[in-house]
Design a protein around this motif. Structure first.
Motif, PDB file in Angstrom:
ATOM      1  N   MET A  68      -4.648  -3.318  -5.065  1.00  0.00           N
ATOM      2  CA  MET A  68      -3.448  -4.207  -4.718  1.00  0.00           C
ATOM      3  C   MET A  68      -2.883  -3.187  -3.564  1.00  0.00           C
ATOM      4  SD  MET A  68       0.062  -3.519  -5.329  1.00  0.00           S
ATOM      5  CE  MET A  68       0.629  -3.822  -3.605  1.00  0.00           C
ATOM      6  N   LEU A  69      -3.133  -1.849  -3.482  1.00  0.00           N
ATOM      7  CA  LEU A  69      -2.616  -1.041  -2.369  1.00  0.00           C
ATOM      8  C   LEU A  69      -3.900  -0.760  -1.210  1.00  0.00           C
ATOM      9  CD1 LEU A  69      -0.625   1.647  -4.127  1.00  0.00           C
ATOM     10  CD2 LEU A  69       0.473  -0.141  -2.786  1.00  0.00           C
ATOM     11  N   TYR A  70      -5.124  -0.691  -1.608  1.00  0.00           N
ATOM     12  CA  TYR A  70      -5.985  -0.310  -0.744  1.00  0.00           C
ATOM     13  C   TYR A  70      -7.055  -1.135  -0.623  1.00  0.00           C
ATOM     14  CZ  TYR A  70      -3.131   4.024  -1.005  1.00  0.00           C
ATOM     15  OH  TYR A  70      -2.278   4.619  -1.350  1.00  0.00           O
ATOM     16  N   GLY A  71      -7.318  -2.445  -1.198  1.00  0.00           N
ATOM     17  CA  GLY A  71      -8.194  -3.398  -0.961  1.00  0.00           C
ATOM     18  C   GLY A  71      -9.532  -3.101  -1.565  1.00  0.00           C
ATOM     19  N   LEU A  72     -10.577  -3.379  -1.024  1.00  0.00           N
ATOM     20  CA  LEU A  72     -11.886  -3.338  -1.989  1.00  0.00           C
ATOM     21  C   LEU A  72     -12.198  -1.890  -2.380  1.00  0.00           C
ATOM     22  CD1 LEU A  72     -14.185  -2.012   0.183  1.00  0.00           C
ATOM     23  CD2 LEU A  72     -13.793  -3.831   1.309  1.00  0.00           C
ATOM     24  N   GLY A  73     -12.906  -1.740  -3.504  1.00  0.00           N
ATOM     25  CA  GLY A  73     -13.117  -0.436  -3.859  1.00  0.00           C
ATOM     26  C   GLY A  73     -13.915  -0.527  -5.454  1.00  0.00           C
ATOM     27  N   GLU A  74     -14.340   0.220  -5.823  1.00  0.00           N
ATOM     28  CA  GLU A  74     -14.852   0.234  -7.129  1.00  0.00           C
ATOM     29  C   GLU A  74     -13.740   0.634  -8.141  1.00  0.00           C
ATOM     30  OE1 GLU A  74     -17.921  -0.212  -8.609  1.00  0.00           O
ATOM     31  OE2 GLU A  74     -18.414  -0.865  -6.395  1.00  0.00           O
ATOM     32  N   PRO A  75     -13.701   0.150  -9.491  1.00  0.00           N
ATOM     33  CA  PRO A  75     -12.841   0.427 -10.393  1.00  0.00           C
ATOM     34  C   PRO A  75     -12.415   1.744 -11.111  1.00  0.00           C
ATOM     35  CG  PRO A  75     -14.619  -0.627 -11.511  1.00  0.00           C
ATOM     36  CD  PRO A  75     -15.054  -0.294 -10.190  1.00  0.00           C
ATOM     37  N   GLY A  76     -13.391   2.490 -10.989  1.00  0.00           N
ATOM     38  CA  GLY A  76     -13.106   3.958 -11.626  1.00  0.00           C
ATOM     39  C   GLY A  76     -11.783   4.694 -10.818  1.00  0.00           C
ATOM     40  N   GLY A  77     -11.608   4.605  -9.699  1.00  0.00           N
ATOM     41  CA  GLY A  77     -10.479   5.099  -9.015  1.00  0.00           C
ATOM     42  C   GLY A  77     -10.925   5.299  -7.656  1.00  0.00           C
ATOM     43  N   LEU A  78      -9.837   6.053  -6.914  1.00  0.00           N
ATOM     44  CA  LEU A  78      -9.924   6.190  -5.462  1.00  0.00           C
ATOM     45  C   LEU A  78      -9.467   7.547  -5.053  1.00  0.00           C
ATOM     46  CD1 LEU A  78     -10.562   4.843  -2.890  1.00  0.00           C
ATOM     47  CD2 LEU A  78      -7.980   4.254  -2.585  1.00  0.00           C
ATOM     48  N   ILE A  79     -10.165   8.205  -4.150  1.00  0.00           N
ATOM     49  CA  ILE A  79      -9.867   9.640  -3.771  1.00  0.00           C
ATOM     50  C   ILE A  79      -9.309   9.605  -2.281  1.00  0.00           C
ATOM     51  CG2 ILE A  79     -10.985  11.927  -2.788  1.00  0.00           C
ATOM     52  CD1 ILE A  79     -12.929  11.725  -5.355  1.00  0.00           C
ATOM     53  N   ASN A  80      -8.179  10.307  -2.161  1.00  0.00           N
ATOM     54  CA  ASN A  80      -7.524  10.349  -0.863  1.00  0.00           C
ATOM     55  C   ASN A  80      -7.440  11.790  -0.297  1.00  0.00           C
ATOM     56  OD1 ASN A  80      -5.785   9.350   1.437  1.00  0.00           O
ATOM     57  ND2 ASN A  80      -4.098  10.174   0.628  1.00  0.00           N
ATOM     58  N   TYR A  81      -7.920  11.832   0.803  1.00  0.00           N
ATOM     59  CA  TYR A  81      -7.879  13.261   1.624  1.00  0.00           C
ATOM     60  C   TYR A  81      -6.400  13.163   2.533  1.00  0.00           C
ATOM     61  CZ  TYR A  81     -12.485  13.897  -0.201  1.00  0.00           C
ATOM     62  OH  TYR A  81     -13.673  13.921  -0.952  1.00  0.00           O
ATOM     63  N   VAL A 123       2.632  -6.792  -0.981  1.00  0.00           N
ATOM     64  CA  VAL A 123       3.933  -6.915  -1.206  1.00  0.00           C
ATOM     65  C   VAL A 123       4.267  -6.092  -2.509  1.00  0.00           C
ATOM     66  CG1 VAL A 123       4.304  -9.168  -2.091  1.00  0.00           C
ATOM     67  CG2 VAL A 123       6.225  -7.917  -1.177  1.00  0.00           C
ATOM     68  N   GLN A 124       5.000  -5.231  -2.559  1.00  0.00           N
ATOM     69  CA  GLN A 124       5.416  -4.622  -4.033  1.00  0.00           C
ATOM     70  C   GLN A 124       6.663  -4.358  -4.039  1.00  0.00           C
ATOM     71  OE1 GLN A 124       2.927  -0.629  -5.236  1.00  0.00           O
ATOM     72  NE2 GLN A 124       4.838   0.030  -4.244  1.00  0.00           N
ATOM     73  N   ASP A 125       7.052  -4.328  -5.330  1.00  0.00           N
ATOM     74  CA  ASP A 125       8.619  -3.959  -5.455  1.00  0.00           C
ATOM     75  C   ASP A 125       8.635  -2.938  -6.853  1.00  0.00           C
ATOM     76  OD1 ASP A 125      11.322  -3.814  -5.685  1.00  0.00           O
ATOM     77  OD2 ASP A 125      11.600  -5.853  -6.571  1.00  0.00           O
ATOM     78  N   GLY A 167       5.575  -3.942  -9.444  1.00  0.00           N
ATOM     79  CA  GLY A 167       4.943  -4.990  -9.583  1.00  0.00           C
ATOM     80  C   GLY A 167       4.439  -5.276  -7.986  1.00  0.00           C
ATOM     81  N   GLY A 168       3.239  -5.761  -7.880  1.00  0.00           N
ATOM     82  CA  GLY A 168       2.882  -6.253  -6.753  1.00  0.00           C
ATOM     83  C   GLY A 168       1.627  -7.018  -6.668  1.00  0.00           C
ATOM     84  N   VAL A 169       1.316  -7.720  -5.363  1.00  0.00           N
ATOM     85  CA  VAL A 169       0.221  -8.529  -5.184  1.00  0.00           C
ATOM     86  C   VAL A 169      -0.396  -8.308  -3.766  1.00  0.00           C
ATOM     87  CG1 VAL A 169       1.264 -10.411  -4.343  1.00  0.00           C
ATOM     88  CG2 VAL A 169      -1.064 -10.615  -5.605  1.00  0.00           C
ATOM     89  N   ARG A 170      -1.926  -8.396  -3.696  1.00  0.00           N
ATOM     90  CA  ARG A 170      -2.474  -8.444  -2.301  1.00  0.00           C
ATOM     91  C   ARG A 170      -3.379  -9.485  -2.001  1.00  0.00           C
ATOM     92  NH1 ARG A 170      -4.420  -3.785   0.936  1.00  0.00           N
ATOM     93  NH2 ARG A 170      -6.198  -4.432   2.108  1.00  0.00           N
ATOM     94  N   SER A 192      -5.292  -9.478  -5.571  1.00  0.00           N
ATOM     95  CA  SER A 192      -5.677  -8.274  -6.413  1.00  0.00           C
ATOM     96  C   SER A 192      -3.719  -7.959  -6.784  1.00  0.00           C
ATOM     97  CB  SER A 192      -6.063  -7.170  -5.754  1.00  0.00           C
ATOM     98  OG  SER A 192      -7.398  -7.328  -5.401  1.00  0.00           O
ATOM     99  N   PRO A 193      -3.441  -8.330  -8.146  1.00  0.00           N
ATOM    100  CA  PRO A 193      -2.003  -7.956  -8.489  1.00  0.00           C
ATOM    101  C   PRO A 193      -2.243  -6.660  -9.266  1.00  0.00           C
ATOM    102  CG  PRO A 193      -3.512  -9.583 -10.087  1.00  0.00           C
ATOM    103  CD  PRO A 193      -4.396  -9.347  -9.058  1.00  0.00           C
TER     104      PRO A 193
END
Length: 714
Positions: A150-163, A437-439, A451-454, A475-476
């Motif tokens: 919803m926030l970052y687009g494509l990716g694997e479902p385990g999670g996401l690392i941000n530096y 968009v997210q609220d 709640g949000g959707v992309r 992606s909701p």
């Protein structure tokens, strides 16, 4: 690139000298007072300055408190990075629940293999491919668990690392470090920042290290040059610019594993390496980034990020191709590969705070665009057993790739004499863009709703054969938090994600991989907010998984290179604890249980171990601990770490044995000088960090190493 390197080094060291000079007189006059203040902060302020962080924007793209985020999120601070003497992200996996090493930059995350990351929340990884992210320029590491579509687009479902990268500061600071250690490790760094006038701050830094490794013919040289500026254009508008140069030269790489038997025992010494002394992996990258933020009012703001990078990855290496019947003669293949990558991305976020129907709303509306052009040139040479037939006559004295004895390796092969197969080429363009968009709704004292959707579109084109592929996805995400009080909250969330499947070399198209997650959890704060705990239970379902096709033996045989199959489910439990137990005792602890099973589809390919329904390198249990105890009377601290990973299987169903590794450190400070000693793998345990396949074996963990560092900050 070398011209950029030399001039940047000169500029940055000059910058450090100027900042040091301008600060010297003030420093001399106030040294004692400053020391008194620093001493007081160390004792009373560590809940904020050591390992605990009360707020992060990575899980919502808006500043959100720990208890108000309806999804599992961890933040690893700069202090934790320094205490563990972490040089690269692999050094920190013990502190991230549900994450273990897979290979190179790839990890196993809640059961799924992946290597997708973000820098400052945007796409663009300069280390992408077979290099591991370095931490010199990183202020903290943020980890969002579960699908982040919803926030970052494509990716694997385990999670996401941000530096989160370091930024220029309006307070002068210069930090010098020198270090040395096992395997002839030596290196130094300088990091300087400070104001230039009232509205401009600058920063520059250089990091260099050179070392051997425990593997034969293997060494590593890392150089990173960073610079940046912050311009406070108006009180409401701020511009940040940064430029990075990365040069990584790894001798004796790409570094594969060491062969094992089916029970997971190494068949030879863990210093075995099929690579010759002249083999290498080289990465050069240039990264530029601009961030602009503006507040239209106290309730309305916008953020804009532009990131551009180029990298070039060269690899010349020998690959294991399997043991002969004597159990010690290894077939080898030689690979000469060049990959070039150009990409850019732009992200814009509008944030509006309003009150509506008795509730407070934080509304996020944004979009991002990413474009990548990737090219490659690939050559291989093989051994006699696997089809190398020398010409007759042979006027150029060409050779097939020689075998190697894994017990008593003999080196000296000359790749310049090899008979190469026809050269292969790669040339592709990828485009991804999305809007979202997210609220975030705050209802009274107890309820928080997110709640949000992309909407995403992505396009891939193989520029060699003209094949194209395009898809779109929704992606909701929905999350609900109930705060029982100011120190305890319960939450539940649902999120979705996807990963596009690129076109293969013969133009075959594949449907995107889709995933979703249900998660419930509890978050709490203790000891007047000094200590945090969180626990989560989750279920992830992933469909339409693409894996290598076992029936495909050639890139031009008309058989798809990949297959897609049914459904995989991952279920697990995680618990994380971080903060100060006393004024002098701080810790971070993570435990994860994970179970992955195939619900519908085939077994024995790709990430699945052959003949089983297990995912490769997916342990059921992991445990990580790092704890530090300060001794104020001598201005010192001792620390201790534990890293446990239960058994797993490799791609070919060979067991990867469980392991427990212990680390320790001691540090002391006087005046502005820091001395720190770190011992990793304290008891010199022989173990495998992860498994791979039968011909390459397992990746051995590093034996006991000692690192000594001296730092000076002023």
């Amino acid at each position: 690139m070398k011209t950029i390197n030399v001039s940047a080094n000169t500029l940055l060291f000059t910058l450090a000298a100027l900042l040091a000079s301008s600060n010297l007189s003030a420093q001399t006059a106030s040294t004692q007072a400053s020391n008194d203040v620093i001493e007081e902060i160390v004792v009373t302020g560590r809940a904020q300055t050591f390992y605990r962080v009360s707020e992060s924007g990575f899980g919502t793209k808006t500043p959100t408190e720990f208890l108000d985020n309806p999804q599992s999120l961890q933040v690893l601070t700069r202090q934790l990075i320094e205490d563990q003497a972490a040089r690269q992200i692999t050094d920190l996996y013990r502190s991230i629940s549900g994450v273990t090493k897979f290979s190179y930059s790839g990890v196993n995350f809640r059961g799924f293999r992946q290597d997708e990351v973000r820098y400052d929340g945007v796409r663009g990884d300069p280390f992408s491919g077979f290099s591991v992210s370095q931490l010199f320029n990183i202020e903290r590491v943020e980890v969002l668990k579960g699908p982040a579509g919803m926030l970052y687009g494509l990716g694997e479902p385990g999670g996401l690392i941000n530096y989160v990268t370091k930024k220029p500061q309006f307070e002068r600071s210069v930090k010098l470090d020198a270090f040395a250690g096992s395997y002839n490790l030596r290196g130094a760094s300088v990091d300087a920042t400070g104001p230039v006038g009232e509205r401009l701050a600058i920063r520059g830094g250089v990091f260099y290290e050179d070392r051997n490794t425990h593997r034969r013919n293997s060494d590593a040289e890392n150089l990173q040059v960073v610079s940046g500026l912050t311009f406070q254009i108006t009180p409401e508008t701020e511009l940040n610019l940064s430029f990075d140069y990365i040069d990584q030269d790894l001798g004796g790489h790409r570094l594969r594993g060491v062969p094992v038997n089916d029970s997971g025992s190494f068949l030879t010494s863990i210093n075995y390496n099929p690579n010759e002394d002249g083999d290498f992996q080289r990465l050069e990258a240039i990264v530029g980034q601009a961030n602009l933020s503006h507040e239209f009012s106290s309730d309305f703001s916008v953020k804009l990020a532009l990131r551009v990078l180029e990298n070039e990855r060269t690899q010349n290496y020998h690959e294991n191709r399997g043991l002969l019947s004597d159990g010690r003669t290894m077939l080898r293949e030689y690979r000469d590969q060049l990959r070039e990558n150009e990409e850019w991305s732009v992200t814009i976020d509008f944030i509006r705070n309003i009150e509506l129907a008795g509730a407070e709303h934080t509304i996020l509306f944004g979009g991002d665009y990413f474009e990548q052009d990737a090219t490659g040139v690939f050559r291989t040479a093989r051994d006699v057993t696997r089809g190398c037939v020398l010409p007759t006559p042979n006027p150029e004295n060409l050779q097939c790739v020689p075998n190697i004895d894994i017990i008593a390796p003999g080196y000296g092969a000359d790749p310049s004499t090899y008979l190469f197969r026809p050269t292969a080429f790669g040339d592709s363009t990828s485009i991804r863009w999305g809007v979202y968009v997210q609220d975030q709704i705050s209802i009274g004292e107890h309820w928080r709703i997110v709640g949000g959707v992309r909407y995403d579109e992505f396009e891939d084109e193989n520029n060699l054969n003209g094949a194209e592929n395009s898809e779109d996805e929704l992606s909701p995400r929905l999350g609900v938090v109930y705060k029982l009080n100011e120190a305890l909250s319960l939450y539940a969330s649902y999120s979705e994600g996807f990963a596009p499947n690129s076109i293969d070399n013969e133009g075959f198209r594949y449907e995107p991989e889709d995933s979703n997650q249900f998660e419930i959890g509890i978050k709490s704060e203790w000891l007047d907010g000094r200590f945090q705990t969180s626990a989560a239970i989750y279920e992830i379902t992933k469909e339409n998984i693409r894996e290598l096709n076992p029936n495909d033996n050639d890139n031009s045989d008309g058989i798809p290179q990949f297959i897609t199959f049914g459904e995989v489910r991952s279920r697990g439990f995680e618990i994380d604890m971080v903060g100060d137990l006393t004024d002098n005792w701080t810790m971070t602890l993570s435990y994860a249980y994970n179970d992955v099973e195939i619900i519908d589809g085939v077994t024995g390919s790709g990430n699945l171990a052959s003949g089983t329904d297990e995912f490769a390198n997916a342990p059921e249990n992991t445990f990580g601990l790092w704890t530090r105890y300060d001794i104020p009377s001598i201005n010192s601290a001792i620390a201790f770490g534990v890293d446990y990973v239960s058994d797993r299987v490799s791609f070919n169903d060979q067991r990867v044995k469980p392991y427990t590794v212990y680390d320790a450190s001691w540090r002391t400070e006087w005046d502005q000088i820091l001395l720190q000693i770190n011992i990793k793998n304290l008891f010199d345990k022989e173990y495998a960090e992860s498994g791979f396949n039968e011909r390459n074996g397992h990746f051995p963990g590093e034996p006991r190493t000692i690192l000594v560092q001296v730092g000076w900050e002023f």
